[in-house]
Design a protein around this motif. Structure first.
Motif, short mmCIF file in Angstrom:
data_model
loop_
_atom_site.label_atom_id
_atom_site.label_comp_id
_atom_site.label_asym_id
_atom_site.label_seq_id
_atom_site.Cartn_x
_atom_site.Cartn_y
_atom_site.Cartn_z
N UNK A 385 60.07 -74.06 77.62
CA UNK A 385 61.21 -73.17 77.81
C UNK A 385 60.77 -71.78 77.38
N UNK A 386 61.53 -70.79 77.76
CA UNK A 386 61.17 -69.45 77.32
C UNK A 386 61.25 -69.37 75.79
N UNK A 387 60.33 -68.64 75.20
CA UNK A 387 60.39 -68.48 73.74
C UNK A 387 60.95 -67.10 73.42
N UNK A 388 61.93 -67.09 72.53
CA UNK A 388 62.55 -65.81 72.17
C UNK A 388 61.63 -65.04 71.23
N UNK A 520 69.84 -77.42 86.99
CA UNK A 520 69.09 -78.20 86.02
C UNK A 520 69.16 -77.42 84.72
N UNK A 521 69.40 -78.11 83.61
CA UNK A 521 69.40 -77.40 82.33
C UNK A 521 68.26 -77.87 81.45
N UNK A 526 63.77 -80.39 77.23
CA UNK A 526 63.94 -81.53 78.12
C UNK A 526 64.77 -81.12 79.31
N UNK A 527 64.30 -81.54 80.46
CA UNK A 527 64.98 -81.15 81.68
C UNK A 527 66.03 -82.18 82.05
N UNK A 528 67.26 -81.73 82.22
CA UNK A 528 68.34 -82.65 82.59
C UNK A 528 69.14 -82.04 83.73
N UNK A 592 70.32 -90.32 74.18
CA UNK A 592 70.96 -89.39 73.25
C UNK A 592 70.78 -87.93 73.68
N UNK A 593 69.71 -87.64 74.42
CA UNK A 593 69.47 -86.25 74.83
C UNK A 593 70.55 -85.73 75.78
N UNK A 594 71.34 -86.63 76.36
CA UNK A 594 72.33 -86.19 77.35
C UNK A 594 73.73 -85.99 76.75
N UNK A 595 73.86 -86.18 75.43
CA UNK A 595 75.18 -85.99 74.80
C UNK A 595 75.67 -84.56 74.98
N UNK A 596 76.97 -84.41 75.19
CA UNK A 596 77.53 -83.06 75.35
C UNK A 596 77.70 -82.41 73.99
#
Ligand code: WT7
Length: 648
Positions: A385-388, A520-521, A526-528, A592-596
């Motif tokens: 992901x982009x790093x700030x 896609x987020x 992790x890509x979901x 668990x990675x898909x929890x809102x």
């Protein structure tokens, strides 16, 4: 600060494979002038072929490109056998368990283990070339051994991340029609044992008739169930296997593995990679991007369930003859100094991790790194992901002591290896920029017609020429492959690979990735797919409509934000109950990675008159931004305000 430039350290440049930007430019020019010649040179130099190829690139059936036609090789020969002359006693894998146990496998040890396991799969389970094997494993050496054993006999592995649920695992098993599952009883996480085998049992309850056997590696000795005739104990069976298994002679284009990833529909895509092109680029990028030297200890913290684990824990390091560290657990066990202690203890030279982990460790223990000697570090890497710029600066100063280049590597499951990245000895770096395409990679930011995007403006990040480690197809879905990657942009009238990412050149031509432009987020790297989450939530009996968007998050990069329209009236108490039920469904169906992170109940969704949900508006509302967009064309122009009042 964003525009500050950090020049390469002279010590690194002096001994680097690519020493300065002139050398970089020369390689780029070489590739531009004679593209096939460029790849031919490296393929000859790097790969130990059983039989040479007859042609470098076949474009006749584009976009189903083929590389190194008729070449014969075995990827495990490239990763193991050929190192035995020079490196048989060198550590190949250094493993550390979360509880502190250590295992070192030399190249010779690993070679034997892979050969034995390959024999086991072949002789005791009848696994043949082309069969699919699902690997559902914790971070233990046997995970890498299982992958390589498949490659040895030409079986196609599909590693499923250990955090995925039984349902997600089942979908992947069925799609690939896997014959064998390799798993473990469980492992350790946050100091406690957890179980994997029961998840496999659950997955196999329905629709997995393709699966004949389950091979279980004992890791944490927890009590688990064994099904007679289906389940077998690895630790027992392996004892009688012989130490040599003839490597299967593989064609350059035979599939090496599948790895499922999310797209913009509800169904994950089985990204299919090849043998020769994949291993070539895995090795080349390993050497170029990490400035690998013979005596180095390299550590990538990814999980083998993701492409980073495939290419930069297993295949790349081993093809390059490196020592690769594998760690079982979480970064904060027993405390937020765990990784820094490991760097000190193993004298790690290259450290490769994700921005989300950097932000977490920065927040959890800003001063933790100061307790350890991190002076062995030479190159730091980030991915996912982009790093700030804040996290970048902390990584650079506090972890790297201001002397280690940061390689911000942009790539994807589909690209097989790095595409855009600094070269540690050559590239002046800027915080937050992946800088420039690697030599040989024609990455460009363009509009849909192939025109370059002006500096400072967002465009589509495309790869305008095929490259050796590219995705070959989506398993069982060639049309989807074309549509997903080759239907958005063209250049000179020809479809080109579109990554799904937006990006921008700055005034100096540096590439800044701005994030996905599709649905896609990216949560903690992790890509979901939002569609995957929506389809699960949509199954709740009280849900009428749902839309999921990403919302910027301090640590995770993006968090999952769901808007839900309920059937009928509801009360606050019911809503709280619903939040819990929905998250339980997500954990069960995906993991668990898909929890809102947030769920808001709203009276309706902003839709165009043709019924398309305007996600851009939903993203802005989630962020708490003012809506600048014209909402008069919405089916219900008052809906925006109604949704906003639900945010309070
Ligand atoms: C997506 C690919 C490649 C291994 C990890 C993720 C994002 C990846 C970067 C980076 C900004 C990045 C992109 C890409 N991404 N690296 N250095 N800077 N964004 O693999 O699951 O296939 O996800 O991750 O959005 O498309 P993946």
């Amino acid at each position: 600060m964003e525009n500050k430039i950090f020049y390469p350290n002279k010590e690194i440049s002096k001994n680097a494979l690519i020493k300065n930007m002139c050398e970089y430019q020369d390689l780029m020019d070489e590739a531009k002038e004679d593209y096939e010649g460029f790849w031919d040179r490296f393929a000859k130099e790097k790969i130990d072929w059983f039989e040479p190829y007859t042609k470098v690139l076949d474009e006749s059936n584009a976009p189903f490109y083929k590389w190194f036609i008729d070449g014969k090789l075995n990827v495990t020969y490239q990763c193991l056998d050929r190192h035995l002359n020079k490196r048989k006693n060198k550590a190949a894998i250094i493993w550390e368990g979360e509880l502190g146990e250590k295992r070192v496998l030399t190249y010779l040890d690993l070679y034997y283990e892979v050969n034995k396991t390959a024999n086991l799969l072949k002789n005791q389970f009848g696994i043949k070339k082309g069969d699919r094997v699902v690997i559902y494993m914790p971070m233990i050496p046997e995970a890498a051994i299982a992958m390589l054993a498949c490659a040895r006999i030409g079986a196609i592995h599909s590693v499923v991340f250990g955090g995925f649920s039984a349902e997600a695992l089942r979908d992947r098993i069925i799609d690939a029609e896997a014959k064998l599952i390799i798993t473990a009883d469980g492992a350790f996480r946050r100091g406690k044992p957890y179980l994997l085998k029961p998840v496999v049992d659950e997955a196999l309850k329905e629709g997995c008739e393709c699966v004949e056997k389950v091979l279980v590696v004992e890791r944490n000795q927890e009590e688990i169930n064994y099904e007679e005739g289906r389940d077998y104990l690895y630790n027992e069976l392996i004892k009688t296997e012989s130490k040599y298994c003839e490597p299967e002679i593989m064609d350059s284009e035979d599939p090496l593995f599948l790895l499922y990833t999310s797209g913009s529909t509800g169904k994950p895509k089985g990204v299919q990679h090849s043998q020769a092109g994949y291993i070539l680029w895995a090795q080349m990028t390993m050497e170029w991007v990490f400035d690998l030297k013979e005596n180095d200890t390299y550590w990538c913290t990814a999980d083998i369930g993701w492409i980073t684990g495939h290419t930069y824990i297993v295949y790349g390091p081993l093809a390059a003859g490196a020592t690769t560290i594998m760690y079982e657990g979480v970064p904060v066990y027993p405390d937020a100094g765990r990784w820094w202690r490991m760097i000190e203890e193993h004298k790690v030279n290259q450290f490769y991790t994700a921005p989300t982990a950097i932000r977490l460790l920065h927040k959890a223990g800003e001063k933790e790194p100061l307790k350890y000697d991190l002076s062995s570090l030479r190159v730091l890497g980030t991915v996912g992901e982009p790093i700030n710029p804040d996290a970048w600066m902390w990584y650079y100063e506090t972890i790297g002591g201001g002397k280690c280049p940061i390689v911000d590597t942009w790539w994807q499951t589909e690209t097989g290896g790095h595409m855009i990245s600094p070269l540690p000895g050559a590239t002046p770096i800027k915080p937050g920029s992946a800088t420039f395409p690697l030599p040989g990679i024609m990455a460009e930011i363009i509009d849909t017609k192939g025109n370059p995007t002006p500096k400072g403006e967002k465009g589509y990040l495309c790869i305008t020429k095929p490259w050796p480690s590219m995705i070959r197809t989506i398993w069982n879905a060639p049309e989807r492959f074309k549509k997903s990657y080759f239907s958005t942009c063209t250049k000179d009238g020809k479809p080109v690979y579109f990554s799904g990412d937006g990006a921008m050149y700055d005034e100096d031509g540096y590439i800044f990735i701005t994030g996905r432009v599709d649905d896609v987020i990216n949560v903690s790297g992790h890509r979901i797919g939002t569609a995957e989450i929506e389809s699960v939530i949509g199954h709740h009996p009280n849900v009428a409509e749902v839309a999921v968007v990403g919302k910027p998050h301090e640590i995770k990069g993006e968090s999952i934000f769901a808007y839900i329209v309920l059937k009928g009236e509801d009360t606050k108490a019911e809503e709280m109950q619903m939040v819990q039920e929905i998250n339980e469904m997500l954990v069960k169906d995906i993991g668990a990675i898909a929890k809102c992170d947030e769920i808001k109940f709203v009276p309706g969704l902003p839709k165009t008159r043709s019924g398309k949900i305007m996600r851009r508006i939903l993203r802005a509302i989630a962020k708490g931004e003012e809506i600048k967009q014209d909402t008069s064309t919405l089916e219900d122009p008052t809906i925006v305000q109604k949704i906003q009042s639900c945010m309070l």
